[in-house]
Scaffold this motif. Structure first.
Motif, short mmCIF file in Angstrom:
data_model
loop_
_atom_site.label_atom_id
_atom_site.label_comp_id
_atom_site.label_asym_id
_atom_site.label_seq_id
_atom_site.Cartn_x
_atom_site.Cartn_y
_atom_site.Cartn_z
N THR A 281 -19.45 -18.50 18.11
CA THR A 281 -20.39 -19.58 17.84
C THR A 281 -21.54 -19.44 18.83
OG1 THR A 281 -18.64 -21.05 17.07
CG2 THR A 281 -20.68 -22.10 17.80
N LYS B 129 -24.40 -20.48 21.23
CA LYS B 129 -24.69 -21.66 22.04
C LYS B 129 -26.07 -22.19 21.69
CE LYS B 129 -22.10 -20.01 26.03
NZ LYS B 129 -22.19 -19.56 27.42
N ASP B 130 -26.18 -23.48 21.52
CA ASP B 130 -27.48 -24.08 21.25
C ASP B 130 -28.36 -23.96 22.49
OD1 ASP B 130 -29.48 -25.34 19.83
OD2 ASP B 130 -28.71 -27.37 20.18
N GLN C 90 -32.68 -24.91 23.90
CA GLN C 90 -34.04 -25.37 23.63
C GLN C 90 -34.95 -24.74 24.67
OE1 GLN C 90 -35.00 -29.50 22.51
NE2 GLN C 90 -36.42 -29.50 24.23
N SER D 9 -35.68 -25.53 19.31
CA SER D 9 -34.24 -25.42 19.58
C SER D 9 -33.58 -24.60 18.50
CB SER D 9 -33.60 -26.81 19.65
OG SER D 9 -33.51 -27.39 18.37
N LEU D 10 -32.50 -23.94 18.87
CA LEU D 10 -31.74 -23.15 17.91
C LEU D 10 -31.20 -24.04 16.81
CD1 LEU D 10 -30.40 -20.51 16.97
CD2 LEU D 10 -28.49 -21.04 18.51
N SER D 11 -30.63 -25.18 17.16
CA SER D 11 -30.02 -26.06 16.15
C SER D 11 -31.03 -26.52 15.10
CB SER D 11 -29.34 -27.26 16.81
OG SER D 11 -30.25 -27.95 17.65
N GLU D 12 -32.25 -26.82 15.51
CA GLU D 12 -33.28 -27.24 14.55
C GLU D 12 -33.69 -26.08 13.64
OE1 GLU D 12 -34.57 -30.33 13.76
OE2 GLU D 12 -32.88 -30.95 15.02
N LEU E 214 -31.82 -23.58 12.76
CA LEU E 214 -30.70 -23.28 11.85
C LEU E 214 -30.65 -24.23 10.66
CD1 LEU E 214 -27.92 -22.31 14.40
CD2 LEU E 214 -29.07 -20.79 12.76
N LYS E 215 -31.26 -25.39 10.76
CA LYS E 215 -31.33 -26.33 9.62
C LYS E 215 -32.22 -25.76 8.52
CE LYS E 215 -30.55 -30.50 12.34
NZ LYS E 215 -31.16 -31.72 12.90
N THR F 189 -26.36 -20.14 9.39
CA THR F 189 -26.54 -21.60 9.42
C THR F 189 -25.26 -22.34 9.84
OG1 THR F 189 -26.08 -21.66 7.05
CG2 THR F 189 -28.40 -21.60 7.71
N ASP G 112 -23.80 -21.58 12.58
CA ASP G 112 -23.83 -21.34 14.03
C ASP G 112 -23.07 -20.08 14.45
OD1 ASP G 112 -25.24 -23.73 14.40
OD2 ASP G 112 -23.44 -24.87 14.87
#
Length: 195
Positions: free
Chosen positions: A43, A45-46, A48, A58-61, A63-64, A167, A169
């Motif tokens: 997985t 790591k997120d 920013q 950020s990575l999480s944004e 990936l959306k 997507t 992660d």
């Protein structure tokens, strides 16, 4: 006379102790273990980070929106890395294919905080970044250390690395070079995105 098996064993042993870099032998960073490095199936790591102009990404944004191609560059190890310059140019030249794959390309430029934004601007100034490309700075190696990619040696910054993050992660593709060369090219990364 040595057998082929013994020769291979000796070669692996020598390469474990030292990394070949530009004709010089450099000791591997003893703090970095292969098991610490991000690998396929892990997985991601997120994180920013910001662009040199201060826009946070950020990575999480990302990936959306779709998969992320994460390109870790060498930053400024007392000079602008010509291999990084060529690699970034190759990825930009394939921007339409990355967009078709619905992928964002996130490039990380690590280094000591002092003058990092200035050096990052120098590196990218002749490039026009496509809309799905992000060029981020990593002051004082916060991201680089979290991903265990810090190449802590004289005139070094980070191990040049490329990851494809799905997507979900999960890392679908990982290529980490312990030298200046051996980089992922756009073609193999696009193939990984297609799988």
């Amino acid at each position: 006379m040595y057998s082929l098996e013994l020769a291979r064993s000796l070669t692996v042993s020598i390469l474990t102790l030292f990394l070949v870099q530009g004709g010089n032998l450099c000791a591997a960073d003893p703090a970095t273990k292969e098991t610490d490095l991000p690998a396929v199936g892990d997985t991601a790591k997120d994180f920013q980070l910001a662009t040199p102009k201060g826009e946070n990404v950020s990575l999480s944004e990302q990936l959306k929106k779709g998969p992320v191609v994460l390109l870790v560059l060498r930053g400024y190890p007392e000079y602008q890395c010509p291999v990084c310059t060529r690699q970034v140019g190759q990825f930009i030249a394939n921007a339409a294919k990355f967009k078709k794959a619905k992928a964002s390309v996130v490039m990380v430029y690590p280094g000591a905080a002092k003058d990092l934004e200035k050096r990052a601007d120098e590196f990218i100034r002749d490039q026009s970044l496509p809309e799905n490309f992000y060029f981020l700075v990593d002051p004082d190696y916060k991201f680089t250390n979290a991903y265990h990619l810090r190449w802590d040696a004289k005139r070094e910054t980070a191990y040049p690395s490329t990851f494809v993050i799905g997507t979900d992660d999960k890392i679908k593709y990982a290529k980490i070079s312990m030298t200046h060369r051996g980089r992922a090219d756009a073609k193999e990364v696009l193939k990984a995105l297609d799988e």
